[in-house]
Design a protein around this motif. Sequence first.
Motif, PDB file in Angstrom:
ATOM      1  N   VAL A  57      18.556 -14.239  -7.116  1.00  0.00           N
ATOM      2  CA  VAL A  57      18.391 -15.531  -6.455  1.00  0.00           C
ATOM      3  C   VAL A  57      19.652 -15.911  -5.689  1.00  0.00           C
ATOM      4  N   GLN A  58      20.798 -15.748  -6.330  1.00  0.00           N
ATOM      5  CA  GLN A  58      22.035 -16.120  -5.648  1.00  0.00           C
ATOM      6  C   GLN A  58      22.324 -15.192  -4.469  1.00  0.00           C
ATOM      7  N   ARG A  59      21.954 -13.931  -4.590  1.00  0.00           N
ATOM      8  CA  ARG A  59      22.155 -13.017  -3.470  1.00  0.00           C
ATOM      9  C   ARG A  59      21.268 -13.424  -2.291  1.00  0.00           C
ATOM     10  N   GLN A  60      20.012 -13.794  -2.562  1.00  0.00           N
ATOM     11  CA  GLN A  60      19.125 -14.214  -1.483  1.00  0.00           C
ATOM     12  C   GLN A  60      19.594 -15.524  -0.852  1.00  0.00           C
ATOM     13  N   LEU A  61      20.064 -16.450  -1.678  1.00  0.00           N
ATOM     14  CA  LEU A  61      20.554 -17.702  -1.130  1.00  0.00           C
ATOM     15  C   LEU A  61      21.833 -17.498  -0.314  1.00  0.00           C
ATOM     16  N   ALA A  62      22.679 -16.600  -0.769  1.00  0.00           N
ATOM     17  CA  ALA A  62      23.885 -16.292   0.008  1.00  0.00           C
ATOM     18  C   ALA A  62      23.510 -15.734   1.372  1.00  0.00           C
ATOM     19  N   ALA A  63      22.453 -14.926   1.408  1.00  0.00           N
ATOM     20  CA  ALA A  63      22.003 -14.367   2.685  1.00  0.00           C
ATOM     21  C   ALA A  63      21.422 -15.461   3.582  1.00  0.00           C
ATOM     22  N   LEU A  64      20.679 -16.395   3.000  1.00  0.00           N
ATOM     23  CA  LEU A  64      20.144 -17.506   3.791  1.00  0.00           C
ATOM     24  C   LEU A  64      21.276 -18.383   4.321  1.00  0.00           C
ATOM     25  N   ALA A  65      22.260 -18.668   3.479  1.00  0.00           N
ATOM     26  CA  ALA A  65      23.391 -19.490   3.920  1.00  0.00           C
ATOM     27  C   ALA A  65      24.141 -18.808   5.059  1.00  0.00           C
ATOM     28  N   ALA A  66      24.233 -17.480   4.999  1.00  0.00           N
ATOM     29  CA  ALA A  66      24.963 -16.744   6.025  1.00  0.00           C
ATOM     30  C   ALA A  66      24.252 -16.790   7.372  1.00  0.00           C
ATOM     31  N   ARG A  67      22.966 -17.099   7.376  1.00  0.00           N
ATOM     32  CA  ARG A  67      22.213 -17.192   8.638  1.00  0.00           C
ATOM     33  C   ARG A  67      22.419 -18.543   9.311  1.00  0.00           C
ATOM     34  N   ASN A  68      23.032 -19.482   8.622  1.00  0.00           N
ATOM     35  CA  ASN A  68      23.410 -20.751   9.255  1.00  0.00           C
ATOM     36  C   ASN A  68      24.791 -20.595   9.885  1.00  0.00           C
ATOM     37  N   VAL A  69      25.022 -21.298  10.970  1.00  0.00           N
ATOM     38  CA  VAL A  69      26.290 -21.167  11.702  1.00  0.00           C
ATOM     39  C   VAL A  69      26.937 -22.543  11.800  1.00  0.00           C
ATOM     40  N   PRO A  70      27.719 -22.933  10.774  1.00  0.00           N
ATOM     41  CA  PRO A  70      28.320 -24.271  10.800  1.00  0.00           C
ATOM     42  C   PRO A  70      29.316 -24.471  11.920  1.00  0.00           C
ATOM     43  N   GLY A  71      30.151 -23.434  12.182  1.00  0.00           N
ATOM     44  CA  GLY A  71      31.220 -23.621  13.139  1.00  0.00           C
ATOM     45  C   GLY A  71      32.053 -24.842  12.788  1.00  0.00           C
ATOM     46  N   THR A  72      32.656 -25.449  13.806  1.00  0.00           N
ATOM     47  CA  THR A  72      33.308 -26.750  13.649  1.00  0.00           C
ATOM     48  C   THR A  72      32.407 -27.777  14.302  1.00  0.00           C
ATOM     49  N   SER A  73      31.947 -28.717  13.527  1.00  0.00           N
ATOM     50  CA  SER A  73      31.001 -29.697  14.047  1.00  0.00           C
ATOM     51  C   SER A  73      31.742 -30.826  14.744  1.00  0.00           C
ATOM     52  N   MET A  74      31.463 -30.992  16.034  1.00  0.00           N
ATOM     53  CA  MET A  74      31.998 -32.116  16.803  1.00  0.00           C
ATOM     54  C   MET A  74      30.847 -32.841  17.504  1.00  0.00           C
ATOM     55  N   ILE A  75      29.702 -32.897  16.794  1.00  0.00           N
ATOM     56  CA  ILE A  75      28.497 -33.531  17.329  1.00  0.00           C
ATOM     57  C   ILE A  75      28.521 -35.038  17.090  1.00  0.00           C
ATOM     58  N   GLY A  76      29.000 -35.458  15.924  1.00  0.00           N
ATOM     59  CA  GLY A  76      29.072 -36.876  15.613  1.00  0.00           C
ATOM     60  C   GLY A  76      27.726 -37.468  15.250  1.00  0.00           C
ATOM     61  N   LEU A  77      27.414 -38.636  15.833  1.00  0.00           N
ATOM     62  CA  LEU A  77      26.179 -39.373  15.545  1.00  0.00           C
ATOM     63  C   LEU A  77      26.043 -39.679  14.059  1.00  0.00           C
ATOM     64  N   GLY A  78      27.142 -40.126  13.463  1.00  0.00           N
ATOM     65  CA  GLY A  78      27.094 -40.547  12.069  1.00  0.00           C
ATOM     66  C   GLY A  78      27.362 -39.448  11.065  1.00  0.00           C
ATOM     67  N   TYR A  79      27.597 -38.223  11.521  1.00  0.00           N
ATOM     68  CA  TYR A  79      27.889 -37.089  10.628  1.00  0.00           C
ATOM     69  C   TYR A  79      29.158 -36.415  11.146  1.00  0.00           C
ATOM     70  N   HIS A  80      30.184 -36.367  10.292  1.00  0.00           N
ATOM     71  CA  HIS A  80      31.496 -35.964  10.770  1.00  0.00           C
ATOM     72  C   HIS A  80      32.144 -34.926   9.857  1.00  0.00           C
ATOM     73  N   GLY A  81      32.952 -34.092  10.471  1.00  0.00           N
ATOM     74  CA  GLY A  81      33.725 -33.155   9.684  1.00  0.00           C
ATOM     75  C   GLY A  81      34.679 -33.882   8.761  1.00  0.00           C
ATOM     76  N   THR A  82      34.720 -33.466   7.515  1.00  0.00           N
ATOM     77  CA  THR A  82      35.592 -34.079   6.524  1.00  0.00           C
ATOM     78  C   THR A  82      36.115 -32.996   5.606  1.00  0.00           C
ATOM     79  N   VAL A  83      37.148 -33.298   4.867  1.00  0.00           N
ATOM     80  CA  VAL A  83      37.740 -32.332   3.944  1.00  0.00           C
ATOM     81  C   VAL A  83      37.591 -32.890   2.528  1.00  0.00           C
ATOM     82  N   THR A  84      36.800 -32.214   1.718  1.00  0.00           N
ATOM     83  CA  THR A  84      36.641 -32.623   0.321  1.00  0.00           C
ATOM     84  C   THR A  84      37.823 -32.092  -0.477  1.00  0.00           C
ATOM     85  N   PRO A  85      38.666 -32.945  -1.027  1.00  0.00           N
ATOM     86  CA  PRO A  85      39.789 -32.437  -1.819  1.00  0.00           C
ATOM     87  C   PRO A  85      39.274 -31.529  -2.941  1.00  0.00           C
TER      88      PRO A  85
END
Length: 950
Positions: A57-85
């Motif tokens: 299950v974790q291997r399949q989920l890791a593969a699904l996550a890898a198909r997403n491309v977060p990059g650096t998000s500078m889209i905004g509209l109420g959702y912003h890049g942040t750093v979780t300590p």
Amino acid sequence: MNDFTTRHIGTEADDQAQMLAALGYASLDDLTDAAVPEAIRLTAPLDLPAALSEFEVQRQLAALAARNVPGTSMIGLGYHGTVTPPVIRRTVLENPAWYTAYTPYQPEISQGRLEALANFQTMISDLTGLPVAGASLLDEGTAVAEAVAVAHRVSRKGGVVVVDANLLPQSLAVLRTRCLATGVEIVVAGDGLAAALRTHQAFAVVVQVPGADGRLPSAAELGELAGLAHDNGAQLVAAADLLALTLIEAPAQWGADIVVGSAQRFGVPLFYGGPHAGYIAVRQGLERQLPGRIVGLSKDADGVPAFRLALQTREQHIRREKATSNICTAQVLLAVTASCYAVHHGPDGLAAIARGVHDRARRLAAALLAGGLSLAGDAFFDTLTVAVPGRAAEVVAAARASGVHLRLVDADHVGVSVGEDTGAAELAVVASAFGVELTGAVAGGLGDHHRETDYLTHPVFHAYRSETELLRYLRGLSDRDFALDKGMIPLGSCTLKLNPAAAMEPISYPGFAGLHPFVPEADAAGYAELIGQLCDWLAEITGYDRVSLQPNAGSQGEFAGLMAIRSYHLAHGSANRTVCLIPASAHGTNAASAVMAGMRVVVVATAEDGSVDLTDLAAKIAQHADDLAAVMVTYPSTHGVFEETITEICRQVHEAGGQVYVDGANLNAMLGLARPGRFGADVSHLNLHKTFAIPHGGGGPGVGPVAVREHLAPYLPNHPLVASAGPAGSYGPVSAGPFGSAGVLPITWAFIALMGADGLKRAAQSAILAANYVARRLEAAFPVLYSGASGLVAHECILDLRDLTRRTGVTVDDVAKRLVDYGFHAPTMSFPVAGTLMVEPTESESRAELDRFCEAMLAIRAEMDAVADGTWPADDNPLHNAPHPASRIVAADWVHPYSRQLAAYPAGVRPGPLGSGGRDKYWPSVARIDQAFGDRNLVCTCPPVAAYES
């Protein structure tokens, strides 16, 4: 069963055999054949993929996550890049002491999360300048809608709300959905808010600060708008960026009555749109209209300051269709994360982050202006809208190719939003995409805004600068709580089951946690596949044809399902069908959601056996036949029984032209055994945080998908910015995120993949076995109020204490508090019947834990008998005085007629090595809390240190 299923289900095969024997059944199949009516019973197994191992299950989920491309998000509209300590990520978000806790309805064992929520409220109150803040809402879009509802309730002026044309598009769309149902007219002020206010008799005006395009209205302009609104008798609602408020003046200073927004950028991952904590704060006088929960400060029986939920008489579980809101869950885990972020950084740290964001935006603005490009406005905080005639798609594509996501506004404009995680390299990429050169110059600014009022002055926001001190503070808070990692939480209707670690880990994968909800769909391919598979699996499990994952709470799922019913009737020329029949025993959200969907609630009586009174139902159907929209029922019933009459209820309502809504709160009892979409229901919401292992998080996140038959599929929610989120002809969205709390959906995907069809069925059967075993063991001491035709309950049982209370004076509250001394969270009190306890053991508890609970209840019954026979006075006994914190046990004077040992270590509670049957003692941090005192003396922010000293 695979290895995971045997670990998820707490009772082993030998234990189950003995439990079945005690009930008189030879097998789980025999038991559930007797409990589940034949008319609804499945005859073939669910068509689901074979169960996988945790590794697979974790291997399949890791593969699904890898198909997403977060990059650096500078889209905004109420959702912003942040750093979780990292210290917060590891000790809060990923810590079962925080995520397996339940809603703090038992405040004596919830002091840790209540304090963290008080910190959250203080943070919101300070930054907005308003005196009363709530303990979080579901997201920014629904917070805007809730704020408009508050304004509408307190106003006597018409039904028009004036809305800033620069409001976030998803917030406007959610508001349109809410207003569509209640008949409120929205006027979008394209020519300016002031002009619209002069034209329309509005009860409220909504302004976005800064606007969706980044422009920051001047403080003078906002002050003039507030004055005009108030002169016209309207409330001013501001949707404000929380980080910006560390630099610009508090909205209360320029006249805002209600301020809402999102706390996402205070350390909460993007999570593809959720879960995130919305916030709301109001001026004095509106506190009793505030939706959701408020944490207040009271005192315990010894005068020690203690937190609890305040003003609960506003809430849906008490006021039903007259409630201030249908919200049942908040976003506690995310609000706690945001509050810890503020504690971690303090006011100076937050201001430094905000200045860094603003300075980087100014640096980018200077480069764009120097390159001959124009911006939407001179005053901004973090977002720029750049005019690039005919080149917008080209610019966005160039940045995307270099790993940065920008916002394509239209063919001629690009939006750029700077986040905490935006560095010099990302700025250079953006500048290059626009064809300009980044220099050291800066341009623009905050206009006439300058923060003068202090914020976060309380010592809690200054005391934990080192990680060592913060770590100890967070550990101290969690130690004050009781969560599933400490012991059984047998809350009826709430299904506090195991949240498996293998399912929890993947939500932290960057591909899931770091993705903006409005990236191009090609960059969210992993999420698309996961969401598609999960919808198919949930449809198969429930027997429905289509599923929407957008509702981010059970209450939102109810609203979405009822809006689908309403839309269906409207589409078929039956606008008059607005009556919703609801049993008297139903959860309060049912009635509140029906009113929100523009329906009129008619209550159906409950029969003596706890089922829906068919005679009264038939009479109500006949009375309202021409106007009947729907019936809302919970199955198995709210009383914990598989009613034999469910198919008859469906038939009668359908013959009258109505639709059947089956509340999915108790779906855990039907997995692999029955499917509501195939025994007559048209729509259900599901509680993924109950049935499918998403943790309750101390009161949220919740996830409440809505499932429908094919004829209602065109009316599932959609989204203005993501076409794949729902059908084009829908009424609109119910949540700000296109797929709601998408960030926690990998948990449910993993749970179903780990269990498979056989495992899900075994889970439901084991839950039914556990409930009937507890009922059988306790029925002689505490009568079981309702059972089915076979004498069995479903997955929960109701213990009737009413006669015992009459004879002894001991109440359900006394029993609930005494269970704390025994090391248990209390069952559900006085719902659905006053003076009772509803117990749901779930499939995850071992027989040893079930027996420990039963023995504690039997010992409590003996204590009740000792009160009845005069051994202890009615006002001085272990039950009346419970719970017993350590401070009481070690007090110099002990004046009670029972021993200290009995108070602290009642029967079955003994120290010793854990492996030899010993158990660590759970000590509540406070004695019983005075709820009424807190409501009479509302304090909902961190009290001064002097309050603790006194």
